[in-house]
Design a protein around this motif. Structure first.
Motif, PDB file in Angstrom:
ATOM      1  N   SER A  54     -11.263  44.423  21.451  1.00 18.05           N
ATOM      2  CA  SER A  54     -11.728  45.202  22.500  1.00 18.05           C
ATOM      3  C   SER A  54     -10.969  44.620  23.814  1.00 18.05           C
ATOM      4  O   SER A  54     -10.891  45.064  24.690  1.00 18.05           O
ATOM      5  N   ASP A  55     -11.743  43.608  24.670  1.00 16.34           N
ATOM      6  CA  ASP A  55     -11.398  42.942  25.701  1.00 16.34           C
ATOM      7  C   ASP A  55      -9.850  43.015  26.300  1.00 16.34           C
ATOM      8  O   ASP A  55      -9.086  42.798  26.917  1.00 16.34           O
ATOM      9  N   GLU A  56      -9.108  42.759  24.889  1.00 11.96           N
ATOM     10  CA  GLU A  56      -7.226  43.033  25.397  1.00 11.96           C
ATOM     11  C   GLU A  56      -7.038  43.594  25.588  1.00 11.96           C
ATOM     12  O   GLU A  56      -6.596  44.122  26.446  1.00 11.96           O
ATOM     13  N   ARG A  57      -7.810  44.550  24.669  1.00 11.94           N
ATOM     14  CA  ARG A  57      -7.358  46.119  24.280  1.00 11.94           C
ATOM     15  C   ARG A  57      -7.441  46.491  25.409  1.00 11.94           C
ATOM     16  O   ARG A  57      -6.613  47.727  26.530  1.00 11.94           O
ATOM     17  N   ALA A  58      -8.688  46.073  26.338  1.00 10.56           N
ATOM     18  CA  ALA A  58      -8.854  46.876  27.561  1.00 10.56           C
ATOM     19  C   ALA A  58      -8.655  46.592  28.567  1.00 10.56           C
ATOM     20  O   ALA A  58      -8.796  47.197  30.161  1.00 10.56           O
ATOM     21  N   LYS A  59      -7.665  45.454  28.667  1.00 14.19           N
ATOM     22  CA  LYS A  59      -7.100  44.939  29.767  1.00 14.19           C
ATOM     23  C   LYS A  59      -5.586  45.960  30.266  1.00 14.19           C
ATOM     24  O   LYS A  59      -5.227  46.684  29.513  1.00 14.19           O
ATOM     25  N   LYS A  60      -6.304  46.171  31.643  1.00  8.87           N
ATOM     26  CA  LYS A  60      -5.141  47.113  32.672  1.00  8.87           C
ATOM     27  C   LYS A  60      -3.469  46.560  32.110  1.00  8.87           C
ATOM     28  O   LYS A  60      -3.433  44.794  32.377  1.00  8.87           O
ATOM     29  N   LYS A  61      -3.130  47.528  32.180  1.00 12.10           N
ATOM     30  CA  LYS A  61      -1.783  46.563  32.340  1.00 12.10           C
ATOM     31  C   LYS A  61      -1.175  46.645  33.548  1.00 12.10           C
ATOM     32  O   LYS A  61      -1.190  47.964  34.395  1.00 12.10           O
ATOM     33  N   GLY A  62      -0.196  45.698  33.976  1.00 14.24           N
ATOM     34  CA  GLY A  62       0.290  45.653  35.563  1.00 14.24           C
ATOM     35  C   GLY A  62       1.608  46.202  35.740  1.00 14.24           C
ATOM     36  O   GLY A  62       1.775  47.539  34.805  1.00 14.24           O
ATOM     37  N   ILE A  63       2.135  46.503  37.117  1.00 16.21           N
ATOM     38  CA  ILE A  63       2.667  47.019  37.486  1.00 16.21           C
ATOM     39  C   ILE A  63       4.326  47.451  36.569  1.00 16.21           C
ATOM     40  O   ILE A  63       4.526  48.166  36.532  1.00 16.21           O
ATOM     41  N   LEU A  64       4.801  46.047  36.428  1.00 11.38           N
ATOM     42  CA  LEU A  64       5.816  46.253  35.495  1.00 11.38           C
ATOM     43  C   LEU A  64       5.393  46.138  34.770  1.00 11.38           C
ATOM     44  O   LEU A  64       6.912  46.281  34.002  1.00 11.38           O
ATOM     45  N   GLU A  65       4.252  46.543  33.597  1.00 10.89           N
ATOM     46  CA  GLU A  65       3.920  46.665  32.368  1.00 10.89           C
ATOM     47  C   GLU A  65       4.343  47.318  31.570  1.00 10.89           C
ATOM     48  O   GLU A  65       3.586  47.793  31.107  1.00 10.89           O
ATOM     49  N   ILE A  66       5.318  48.065  31.305  1.00 10.51           N
ATOM     50  CA  ILE A  66       5.467  48.841  31.160  1.00 10.51           C
ATOM     51  C   ILE A  66       6.937  49.227  30.067  1.00 10.51           C
ATOM     52  O   ILE A  66       7.981  48.769  31.206  1.00 10.51           O
ATOM     53  N   GLU A  67       6.756  49.832  29.369  1.00 13.60           N
ATOM     54  CA  GLU A  67       7.784  49.616  28.267  1.00 13.60           C
ATOM     55  C   GLU A  67       9.684  50.479  28.900  1.00 13.60           C
ATOM     56  O   GLU A  67       9.251  51.210  29.236  1.00 13.60           O
ATOM     57  N   ALA A  68      11.100  49.441  29.069  1.00 13.86           N
ATOM     58  CA  ALA A  68      11.775  50.958  29.474  1.00 13.86           C
ATOM     59  C   ALA A  68      11.915  51.647  28.187  1.00 13.86           C
ATOM     60  O   ALA A  68      12.580  52.773  28.851  1.00 13.86           O
ATOM     61  N   ALA A  69      11.654  51.569  26.670  1.00 12.66           N
ATOM     62  CA  ALA A  69      12.457  52.909  26.109  1.00 12.66           C
ATOM     63  C   ALA A  69      10.979  53.545  26.857  1.00 12.66           C
ATOM     64  O   ALA A  69      11.740  54.667  26.035  1.00 12.66           O
ATOM     65  N   GLN A  70       9.953  53.603  26.650  1.00  9.89           N
ATOM     66  CA  GLN A  70       9.081  54.755  27.881  1.00  9.89           C
ATOM     67  C   GLN A  70       9.758  55.670  28.408  1.00  9.89           C
ATOM     68  O   GLN A  70       9.667  56.308  28.824  1.00  9.89           O
ATOM     69  N   PHE A  71       9.983  54.880  30.203  1.00  6.97           N
ATOM     70  CA  PHE A  71      10.677  55.500  30.889  1.00  6.97           C
ATOM     71  C   PHE A  71      12.058  55.862  30.549  1.00  6.97           C
ATOM     72  O   PHE A  71      12.070  56.901  31.118  1.00  6.97           O
ATOM     73  N   PRO A 105      17.364  47.476  26.959  1.00  2.40           N
ATOM     74  CA  PRO A 105      16.742  48.674  27.172  1.00  2.40           C
ATOM     75  C   PRO A 105      15.598  48.894  26.370  1.00  2.40           C
ATOM     76  O   PRO A 105      14.757  50.006  26.486  1.00  2.40           O
ATOM     77  N   GLN A 106      15.433  47.973  25.629  1.00  2.00           N
ATOM     78  CA  GLN A 106      13.588  47.527  25.030  1.00  2.00           C
ATOM     79  C   GLN A 106      12.440  47.229  25.245  1.00  2.00           C
ATOM     80  O   GLN A 106      11.658  46.991  25.130  1.00  2.00           O
ATOM     81  N   ASP A 107      13.361  46.173  26.679  1.00  4.74           N
ATOM     82  CA  ASP A 107      11.856  45.514  27.421  1.00  4.74           C
ATOM     83  C   ASP A 107      10.636  46.196  27.683  1.00  4.74           C
ATOM     84  O   ASP A 107      10.512  47.440  27.890  1.00  4.74           O
ATOM     85  N   VAL A 108       9.601  45.260  27.229  1.00  6.36           N
ATOM     86  CA  VAL A 108       8.237  45.947  27.853  1.00  6.36           C
ATOM     87  C   VAL A 108       7.851  45.373  28.854  1.00  6.36           C
ATOM     88  O   VAL A 108       6.297  46.219  28.852  1.00  6.36           O
ATOM     89  N   LYS A 109       8.895  44.759  29.852  1.00  4.60           N
ATOM     90  CA  LYS A 109       8.108  44.121  31.109  1.00  4.60           C
ATOM     91  C   LYS A 109       9.310  44.913  32.433  1.00  4.60           C
ATOM     92  O   LYS A 109       9.951  44.139  32.231  1.00  4.60           O
ATOM     93  N   ALA A 110       9.177  45.191  33.386  1.00  2.00           N
ATOM     94  CA  ALA A 110      10.434  45.063  33.869  1.00  2.00           C
ATOM     95  C   ALA A 110      10.615  43.292  34.949  1.00  2.00           C
ATOM     96  O   ALA A 110       9.579  42.770  35.070  1.00  2.00           O
ATOM     97  N   GLN A 111      11.854  43.484  35.295  1.00  2.00           N
ATOM     98  CA  GLN A 111      11.476  42.214  35.747  1.00  2.00           C
ATOM     99  C   GLN A 111      11.212  42.351  38.028  1.00  2.00           C
ATOM    100  O   GLN A 111      11.117  40.896  37.982  1.00  2.00           O
ATOM    101  N   SER A 112      11.378  43.198  37.995  1.00  2.00           N
ATOM    102  CA  SER A 112      11.993  43.846  39.353  1.00  2.00           C
ATOM    103  C   SER A 112      11.344  45.334  39.499  1.00  2.00           C
ATOM    104  O   SER A 112      12.138  46.149  38.715  1.00  2.00           O
TER     105      SER A 112
END
Length: 580
Positions: A438-455, A495-502
């Motif tokens: 639960s602790d790991e699940r609750a961690k907030k994603k950083g600004i870059l940590e949004i999947e490319a496929a989701q966007f 296209p499927q990266d889970v974190k943007a490089q910048s």
């Protein structure tokens, strides 16, 4: 002397009987003549091409397995026809007057035609190997070219000769069907001939599906030769559609120049005739991809039957030889474009609609869709970049994500695989074992940590661009301006990266797209103070689509998705790859 007098009906019956018997003989004789020619072709393949290449392979010049895999079981086929079927046919035709039948011979030998299944099944692989090693080994290529130059080859390539076995069994089927049509119902040969046809028809099913491919391949080979071997024409994915002479109207004057078109399922080759008696007949002037191609009728007072073909690479105003010729060309273009986009849309829709995520309820109960290796540049769990030595790619058998070895160092029984223990990622292991962190699940994603496929699925514009910051080397990036953050440009490695490089917050940037001496084509820049971000697109059209969005975003307004081009899709796709 007794003279037999026949009435008109009897004479007609006798004449019909004689003609029918002659037809049966002609069909049997055609079977023999074509069999002789076929055995000669098999000898050429087995004892000339294959033998010469194998002799050189034994010296270690290239692998012997390559030769074996190209020619498959051609030696067995050759032995069967040369030592069994042909001698039996020759013997039977020599005694035709006393034994006018072929069904018994075929019934005895046609079961051996099942050996063709192996040859036909291997044919596509043989063509690929032949192409690969002709390009890879100069000596391999020289041996083949030397044999092809000999009179026995009749100016045909090895590929042409290798088509013959694929087409031979359907030829037997056709001749035997014709034979049975002429054979009287009460003929003693009918039962054997009908049984033989059943066996041949079964063997032909292995070849019939390949015939269409080989006919197309044969045409591709002919075009390849007419173009002097230029371009990757001989490719299993390429399909010939139409060819023909056409006139090209000059843009600067009223002259018309003779040209030649080859239309394929994914590209148009615009060629100039060479007027050569042998060898290369045309030179490719331009390749125009079907993706983005438009065809419209035009009106020209000086030239009738004109139409325009406009693609990303070039626009052409063409004149057909007649109104019917023009209509035929326009129809061929329109159908090709429609089929191309239909297949392309199906692929894109499928790729967008595939649920990459497997729900917790279904996890382990159904096989996941595996993310392709080339769709990611980093582990989809820990976000660390992949490399060839210390952080290689692995797949989680539960969710299908591409992860590193550390993140896949877990095992769990999967129901869809008969509860066998499989390698899974840490997150899937936690769910499957019931040990949720639960602790790991609750961690907030950083600004870059949004999947490319989701966007990408909810973007204003997305696609591949080449990117360089200041003076750094160019790098191909998957670029996304999401609907939820319309003023931010996200840069991903794939296209499927889970974190943007910048990311680049676009507000306040200046947009420069004027050409400079050092610029590559279709380039533009974003500048702000000392920051310089350079981009270039595959075409001017794609560049302008991006600029229409970015110019709105940099002034703080929310942009809309750029208008779709005809036959296009929303957003920008990476359509810069052709098969030629």
């Amino acid at each position: 002397v007794r003279v037999q007098v026949c009435d008109a009906n009897t004479r007609s019956f006798c004449l019909l009987k004689e003609t029918n018997e002659q037809k049966l003989y002609n069909i049997a004789n055609e079977l023999l003549m074509t069999e002789k020619a076929y055995v000669s072709r098999l000898n050429l393949l087995d004892n000339v091409f294959c033998a010469n290449l194998m002799e050189e392979a034994m010296k270690g010049t290239f692998p012997a397995d390559v030769v074996r895999n190209i020619f498959s079981n051609i030696s067995s086929i050759h032995v069967f026809h040369a030592q069994f079927l042909l001698p039996d046919l020759e013997k039977r035709m020599s005694e035709w007057s006393s034994c006018p039948r072929i069904g018994d011979i075929l019934l005895k030998l046609t079961p051996f035609l099942k050996m063709y299944a192996e040859y036909v099944k291997n044919f596509d692989n043989a063509m690929e190997l032949l192409k690969l090693w002709t390009e890879k080994s100069p000596l391999f290529k020289a041996i083949i070219q030397d044999i092809q130059s000999q009179e026995v080859c009749a100016s045909l390539t090895l590929q042409h000769h290798m088509l013959e076995p694929v087409q031979r069994v359907p030829r037997y089927e056709m001749l035997l069907k014709d034979y049975l049509k002429k054979l009287p119902q009460d003929a003693s040969d009918r039962h054997d001939a009908e049984k033989s046809l059943e066996i041949i028809a079964m063997a032909a099913t292995h070849s019939n599906s390949a015939i269409r491919k080989t006919e197309n391949l044969k045409k591709l080979l002919e075009i390849h030769e007419m173009l002097g071997g230029e371009g990757d024409i001989v490719n299993a994915s390429n399909e010939f559609i139409k060819e023909g002479s056409i006139l090209k109207l000059a843009a600067r004057n009223t002259s018309a120049m003779e040209r030649y078109l080859f239309l394929f399922n994914n590209v148009l080759l615009y060629c100039v005739p060479k007027f050569s008696l042998v060898g290369q007949k045309y030179t490719v002037r331009t390749r125009i991809g079907i993706d983005g191609l438009k065809v419209v009728e035009t009106s020209n007072e000086d030239y009738p039957h004109t139409f325009q073909v406009s693609g990303k690479e070039r626009s052409l105003e063409l004149q057909a030889s007649s109104e019917q010729d023009k209509e035929d060309w326009i129809k061929a273009f329109q159908e090709t474009i429609a089929i191309f986009h239909q297949k392309n849309e199906t692929f894109k829709t499928a790729s967008k609609e595939v649920d990459v995520e497997v729900s917790a309820a279904e996890l382990g109960k159904r096989a996941p869709r595996w993310i392709r290796d080339n769709e990611v540049t980093m582990c989809m769990k820990c976000r660390e970049p992949f490399n060839a030595l210390t952080r290689r790619r692995h797949h989680c058998r539960a969710c299908g994500y591409v992860v590193c070895w550390k993140c896949s160092d877990y095992k769990a029984a999967l129901e869809y695989d008969n509860n066998k223990v499989n390698k899974v990622c840490k997150d899937c292991y936690s769910i499957l074992s019931g040990q949720l962190d639960s602790d790991e699940r609750a961690k907030k994603k950083g600004i870059l940590e949004i999947e490319a496929a989701q966007f990408s699925g909810n973007s204003i514009v997305c696609g591949f661009l080449q990117y360089s910051e200041k003076t750094k080397p160019w790098q191909k990036m998957w670029c996304v301006i999401p609907q939820t953050e319309a003023l931010v440009l996200y840069l991903y490695g794939a296209p499927q990266d889970v974190k943007a490089q910048s990311t680049i917050p676009l507000l306040g940037y200046a947009v420069e797209d004027g050409p400079r001496s050092a610029d590559v084509p279709h380039s533009f820049r974003l500048t702000q103070s000392k920051s310089v971000h350079s981009f270039y697109a595959e075409s001017e059209e794609l560049k302008q689509r991006w600029l229409r969005v970015i110019r709105v975003a940099v002034i703080g307004e929310v942009p809309e998705a750029p208008p779709c081009t005809e036959g296009g899709t929303e957003g920008v796709e990476d359509n810069g790859v052709n098969n030629f």
